[in-house]
Motif scaffolding. Structure first.
Motif, PDB file in Angstrom:
ATOM      1  N   ARG A   1       0.826  -1.201   0.000  1.00 15.54           N
ATOM      2  CA  ARG A   1       0.000   0.000   0.000  1.00 15.54           C
ATOM      3  C   ARG A   1       0.874   1.269   0.000  1.00 15.54           C
ATOM      4  NH1 ARG A   1      -5.438   0.098   3.275  1.00 15.54           N
ATOM      5  NH2 ARG A   1      -6.104   0.895   1.232  1.00 15.54           N
ATOM      6  N   ALA A   2       1.985   1.220   0.730  1.00 18.75           N
ATOM      7  CA  ALA A   2       2.861   2.381   0.809  1.00 18.75           C
ATOM      8  C   ALA A   2       3.480   2.704  -0.550  1.00 18.75           C
ATOM      9  CB  ALA A   2       3.949   2.148   1.850  1.00 18.75           C
ATOM     10  N   LYS A   3       3.830   1.684  -1.331  1.00 16.14           N
ATOM     11  CA  LYS A   3       4.415   1.913  -2.652  1.00 16.14           C
ATOM     12  C   LYS A   3       3.446   2.657  -3.553  1.00 16.14           C
ATOM     13  CE  LYS A   3       7.405  -2.199  -2.606  1.00 16.14           C
ATOM     14  NZ  LYS A   3       7.613  -3.557  -3.177  1.00 16.14           N
ATOM     15  N   VAL A   4       2.172   2.277  -3.500  1.00 18.60           N
ATOM     16  CA  VAL A   4       1.175   2.947  -4.336  1.00 18.60           C
ATOM     17  C   VAL A   4       0.996   4.393  -3.892  1.00 18.60           C
ATOM     18  CG1 VAL A   4      -1.225   2.898  -5.097  1.00 18.60           C
ATOM     19  CG2 VAL A   4       0.021   0.752  -4.786  1.00 18.60           C
ATOM     20  N   ALA A   5       0.948   4.605  -2.580  1.00 22.41           N
ATOM     21  CA  ALA A   5       0.788   5.969  -2.049  1.00 22.41           C
ATOM     22  C   ALA A   5       1.986   6.848  -2.425  1.00 22.41           C
ATOM     23  CB  ALA A   5       0.600   5.922  -0.542  1.00 22.41           C
ATOM     24  N   ARG A   6       3.199   6.287  -2.320  1.00 17.70           N
ATOM     25  CA  ARG A   6       4.396   7.074  -2.656  1.00 17.70           C
ATOM     26  C   ARG A   6       4.441   7.438  -4.132  1.00 17.70           C
ATOM     27  NH1 ARG A   6       7.096   3.461   0.918  1.00 17.70           N
ATOM     28  NH2 ARG A   6       7.865   2.258  -0.871  1.00 17.70           N
ATOM     29  N   ALA A   7       3.851   6.600  -4.954  1.00 16.39           N
ATOM     30  CA  ALA A   7       3.817   6.897  -6.391  1.00 16.39           C
ATOM     31  C   ALA A   7       2.871   8.048  -6.717  1.00 16.39           C
ATOM     32  CB  ALA A   7       3.421   5.650  -7.171  1.00 16.39           C
ATOM     33  N   GLY A   8       2.082   8.471  -5.735  1.00 17.54           N
ATOM     34  CA  GLY A   8       1.175   9.589  -5.942  1.00 17.54           C
ATOM     35  C   GLY A   8      -0.197   9.208  -6.454  1.00 17.54           C
ATOM     36  N   VAL A   9      -0.540   7.922  -6.390  1.00 13.31           N
ATOM     37  CA  VAL A   9      -1.840   7.455  -6.876  1.00 13.31           C
ATOM     38  C   VAL A   9      -2.902   7.734  -5.822  1.00 13.31           C
ATOM     39  CG1 VAL A   9      -3.175   5.468  -7.666  1.00 13.31           C
ATOM     40  CG2 VAL A   9      -0.746   5.661  -8.266  1.00 13.31           C
ATOM     41  N   THR A  10      -4.025   8.270  -6.248  1.00  8.61           N
ATOM     42  CA  THR A  10      -5.182   8.469  -5.376  1.00  8.61           C
ATOM     43  C   THR A  10      -6.365   7.692  -5.950  1.00  8.61           C
ATOM     44  OG1 THR A  10      -5.819  10.481  -6.558  1.00  8.61           O
ATOM     45  CG2 THR A  10      -4.396  10.734  -4.607  1.00  8.61           C
ATOM     46  N   PHE A  11      -7.380   7.465  -5.111  1.00  2.73           N
ATOM     47  CA  PHE A  11      -8.485   6.598  -5.515  1.00  2.73           C
ATOM     48  C   PHE A  11      -9.830   7.288  -5.344  1.00  2.73           C
ATOM     49  CE2 PHE A  11      -5.022   3.726  -4.884  1.00  2.73           C
ATOM     50  CZ  PHE A  11      -5.204   2.763  -5.864  1.00  2.73           C
ATOM     51  N   ARG A  12     -10.701   6.990  -6.307  1.00  5.56           N
ATOM     52  CA  ARG A  12     -12.102   7.381  -6.222  1.00  5.56           C
ATOM     53  C   ARG A  12     -12.958   6.127  -6.249  1.00  5.56           C
ATOM     54  NH1 ARG A  12     -13.436  10.198 -11.185  1.00  5.56           N
ATOM     55  NH2 ARG A  12     -11.510   9.339 -12.093  1.00  5.56           N
ATOM     56  N   VAL A  13     -13.904   6.007  -5.319  1.00  4.44           N
ATOM     57  CA  VAL A  13     -14.848   4.894  -5.302  1.00  4.44           C
ATOM     58  C   VAL A  13     -16.225   5.472  -5.570  1.00  4.44           C
ATOM     59  CG1 VAL A  13     -15.817   2.993  -3.986  1.00  4.44           C
ATOM     60  CG2 VAL A  13     -13.412   3.623  -3.683  1.00  4.44           C
ATOM     61  N   LEU A  14     -16.811   5.072  -6.705  1.00  6.48           N
ATOM     62  CA  LEU A  14     -18.048   5.674  -7.190  1.00  6.48           C
ATOM     63  C   LEU A  14     -19.129   4.622  -7.389  1.00  6.48           C
ATOM     64  CD1 LEU A  14     -16.421   7.818 -10.042  1.00  6.48           C
ATOM     65  CD2 LEU A  14     -16.996   8.610  -7.739  1.00  6.48           C
ATOM     66  N   HIS A  15     -20.355   4.931  -6.949  1.00  3.02           N
ATOM     67  CA  HIS A  15     -21.503   4.113  -7.323  1.00  3.02           C
ATOM     68  C   HIS A  15     -21.987   4.545  -8.705  1.00  3.02           C
ATOM     69  CE1 HIS A  15     -21.575   3.764  -2.861  1.00  3.02           C
ATOM     70  NE2 HIS A  15     -21.791   2.503  -3.172  1.00  3.02           N
ATOM     71  N   GLY A  16     -22.863   3.750  -9.262  1.00  2.14           N
ATOM     72  CA  GLY A  16     -23.326   4.036 -10.615  1.00  2.14           C
ATOM     73  C   GLY A  16     -23.929   5.412 -10.775  1.00  2.14           C
ATOM     74  N   ASP A  17     -24.670   5.869  -9.748  1.00  2.00           N
ATOM     75  CA  ASP A  17     -25.302   7.184  -9.858  1.00  2.00           C
ATOM     76  C   ASP A  17     -24.341   8.318  -9.527  1.00  2.00           C
ATOM     77  OD1 ASP A  17     -25.110   6.544  -7.195  1.00  2.00           O
ATOM     78  OD2 ASP A  17     -27.198   6.965  -6.702  1.00  2.00           O
ATOM     79  N   GLU A  18     -23.107   8.000  -9.174  1.00  2.00           N
ATOM     80  CA  GLU A  18     -22.084   9.008  -8.910  1.00  2.00           C
ATOM     81  C   GLU A  18     -21.058   9.104 -10.030  1.00  2.00           C
ATOM     82  OE1 GLU A  18     -22.055   8.302  -4.042  1.00  2.00           O
ATOM     83  OE2 GLU A  18     -20.786   7.095  -5.375  1.00  2.00           O
ATOM     84  N   ALA A  19     -21.077   8.132 -10.926  1.00  2.00           N
ATOM     85  CA  ALA A  19     -20.093   8.074 -12.011  1.00  2.00           C
ATOM     86  C   ALA A  19     -20.585   8.867 -13.216  1.00  2.00           C
ATOM     87  CB  ALA A  19     -19.833   6.622 -12.401  1.00  2.00           C
ATOM     88  N   SER A  20     -19.699   9.665 -13.773  1.00  2.00           N
ATOM     89  CA  SER A  20     -20.024  10.381 -15.006  1.00  2.00           C
ATOM     90  C   SER A  20     -19.909   9.431 -16.188  1.00  2.00           C
ATOM     91  CB  SER A  20     -19.075  11.562 -15.191  1.00  2.00           C
ATOM     92  OG  SER A  20     -17.747  11.086 -15.450  1.00  2.00           O
ATOM     93  N   ASP A  21     -20.388   9.877 -17.345  1.00  2.00           N
ATOM     94  CA  ASP A  21     -20.237   9.051 -18.537  1.00  2.00           C
ATOM     95  C   ASP A  21     -18.766   8.873 -18.880  1.00  2.00           C
ATOM     96  OD1 ASP A  21     -21.862   7.664 -20.681  1.00  2.00           O
ATOM     97  OD2 ASP A  21     -20.533   8.894 -21.931  1.00  2.00           O
ATOM     98  N   ASP A  22     -17.944   9.900 -18.599  1.00  2.00           N
ATOM     99  CA  ASP A  22     -16.503   9.767 -18.810  1.00  2.00           C
ATOM    100  C   ASP A  22     -15.914   8.688 -17.900  1.00  2.00           C
ATOM    101  OD1 ASP A  22     -16.387  11.658 -20.791  1.00  2.00           O
ATOM    102  OD2 ASP A  22     -15.678  13.279 -19.496  1.00  2.00           O
ATOM    103  N   ASP A  23     -16.395   8.619 -16.649  1.00  2.00           N
ATOM    104  CA  ASP A  23     -15.918   7.580 -15.731  1.00  2.00           C
ATOM    105  C   ASP A  23     -16.261   6.195 -16.263  1.00  2.00           C
ATOM    106  OD1 ASP A  23     -14.917   9.424 -13.847  1.00  2.00           O
ATOM    107  OD2 ASP A  23     -16.873   9.597 -12.866  1.00  2.00           O
ATOM    108  N   LEU A  24     -17.473   6.029 -16.757  1.00  2.00           N
ATOM    109  CA  LEU A  24     -17.890   4.732 -17.303  1.00  2.00           C
ATOM    110  C   LEU A  24     -17.058   4.379 -18.531  1.00  2.00           C
ATOM    111  CD1 LEU A  24     -21.764   5.135 -17.008  1.00  2.00           C
ATOM    112  CD2 LEU A  24     -20.291   3.750 -15.536  1.00  2.00           C
TER     113      LEU A  24
END
Length: 375
Positions: free
Chosen positions: A194-217
């Motif tokens: 987990r630390a390797k991913v964080a150090r690489a600067g990666v961030t996460f978004r967790v979206l439900h279907g009604d929160e996702a844009s068409d671009d996200d899909l």
């Protein structure tokens, strides 16, 4: 009088009538199964022709099975290529066959949908008769629930396989609680990943279907295509199907999107139902240490802990899941072979296979990353 109707499209059944027969598992929902048909995911040339078996009491639906005429074993995840080869050796046709399943989904769930035990038994008998009357070699019910086991007669051959599932024993409320249950080695390894991913600067978004844009899909769909291209396989799902899920199952569709700066670099597509999260597809356009494990497993575990889900099934196969807290779990299927001689021969084959798989599962369980209770 109870009447059997075989339907070539699920839209012939009102969604409310179909969904009243099951426990809310997303993979047998009317929206999911009808969406596959309506948005180009099931094609006869790929071996999938809907043949849904429904039992009616006058105009009341009392039992149903999501069923398909199959001309190959594509997208099933219960491998019967040896059976097809044996049939061919003796000059018999193994295909077509009848499959009761959720297409492309190696996920345990109800398969004999019924309002009561009597209707469930009647449905199983109807499956046998429909298969025999059509002159097909066999009927198969893949990834059925343990509660459905008693509905099958002695002529239905049982098979088992191993998947890797995460279970919250109901006393973990944070990711640290989950890690604290592990031995030092595995706890340290996960923290380092987990630390390797964080150090690489990666961030996460967790979206439900009604929160996702068409671009996200569309982004998630590109990741899905990327994975299939890397393995040289043909993708079955379509972008319109993902849009359909977001519209008709808005809180059951869960997307995990990994961003590096402003650019999405990986994603995982999941569905949720009841107390379970189901991981289905993943893809990435970046190669970063730990990115796959974080996107597909740790973000899903975090989601379960935040939302109170007790189970996480991240998909079929993968011994690497064991070290990350996903323990071996048996999954089940049943098979009705029309020819009595082949049925007898395959009975012994299935028994030997089951013995081998149970031994394999026991060996895996002995390598659990969780600390043993103090005697």
């Amino acid at each position: 009088m109870t009447a059997l109707r075989v339907l070539s499209q699920l839209s012939d059944v009102p969604a409310a009538d179909w969904d009243a027969l099951h426990d809310g598992n997303p993979f047998v929902s009317h929206a999911f199964l009808a969406g596959l048909e309506q948005h180009g995911c099931l094609r006869a040339e790929w071996g999938w022709t809907p043949q849904h078996l429904t039992l009616w009491d006058d105009d009341t639906l009392i039992a149903a099975a999501p069923a398909y005429r199959k001309t190959n074993s594509h997208g099933e995840f219960v491998f019967d290529h040896a059976w097809a080869h044996a049939y061919a050796q003796y000059g018999h046709d193994y295909f077509p066959k009848l499959l009761v399943a959720s297409p492309y989904s190696p996920v345990t769930g109800p398969r004999l949908l019924a309002r009561d035990a009597a209707a469930q038994t009647a449905l199983r008998v109807a499956i046998e008769r429909a298969t025999g009357d059509a002159g097909w070699s066999s009927a198969h019910v893949n990834f059925h629930t343990a509660a459905e086991a008693d509905a099958f007669g002695a002529d239905w051959l049982p098979r088992i396989d191993v998947q890797y599932h995460w279970r919250n024993p109901n006393d973990w409320s944070t990711f640290d609680d989950y890690l604290a249950a592990m031995d030092h080695k595995h706890r340290k390894n996960i923290r380092q990943e987990r630390a390797k991913v964080a150090r690489a600067g990666v961030t996460f978004r967790v979206l439900h279907g009604d929160e996702a844009s068409d671009d996200d899909l569309a982004t998630m769909y590109r990741f899905y295509l990327q994975t299939f291209a890397e393995y040289g396989n043909s993708p079955a799902l379509t972008l319109d199907f993902l849009r359909h899920l977001a519209k008709t199952m808005p809180r059951q569709l869960v997307l995990v999107l990994a961003d590096l700066g402003d650019v999405p670099v990986a994603g995982a597509l999941c569905l949720r139902g009841g107390d379970t999260l189901y991981g289905r597809y993943w893809g990435a356009i970046a190669t970063l240490p730990g990115l796959h494990f974080e996107t597909c497993y740790y973000q899903g575990i975090d989601y379960c802990l935040r939302t109170g889900l007790r189970h996480f099934e991240p998909g079929a196969q993968g011994e690497h899941k064991l070290a990350r807290g996903f323990l071996p779990t048996l999954v089940h299927s049943r098979h009705w072979i029309a020819d009595p001689e082949f049925r007898r021969a395959l009975h012994e084959w299935c028994a030997q296979e089951a013995q081998s798989i149970r031994g394999y599962a026991a060996t895996l369980a002995a390598s659990s990353p969780f600390r043993r209770p103090t005697p």
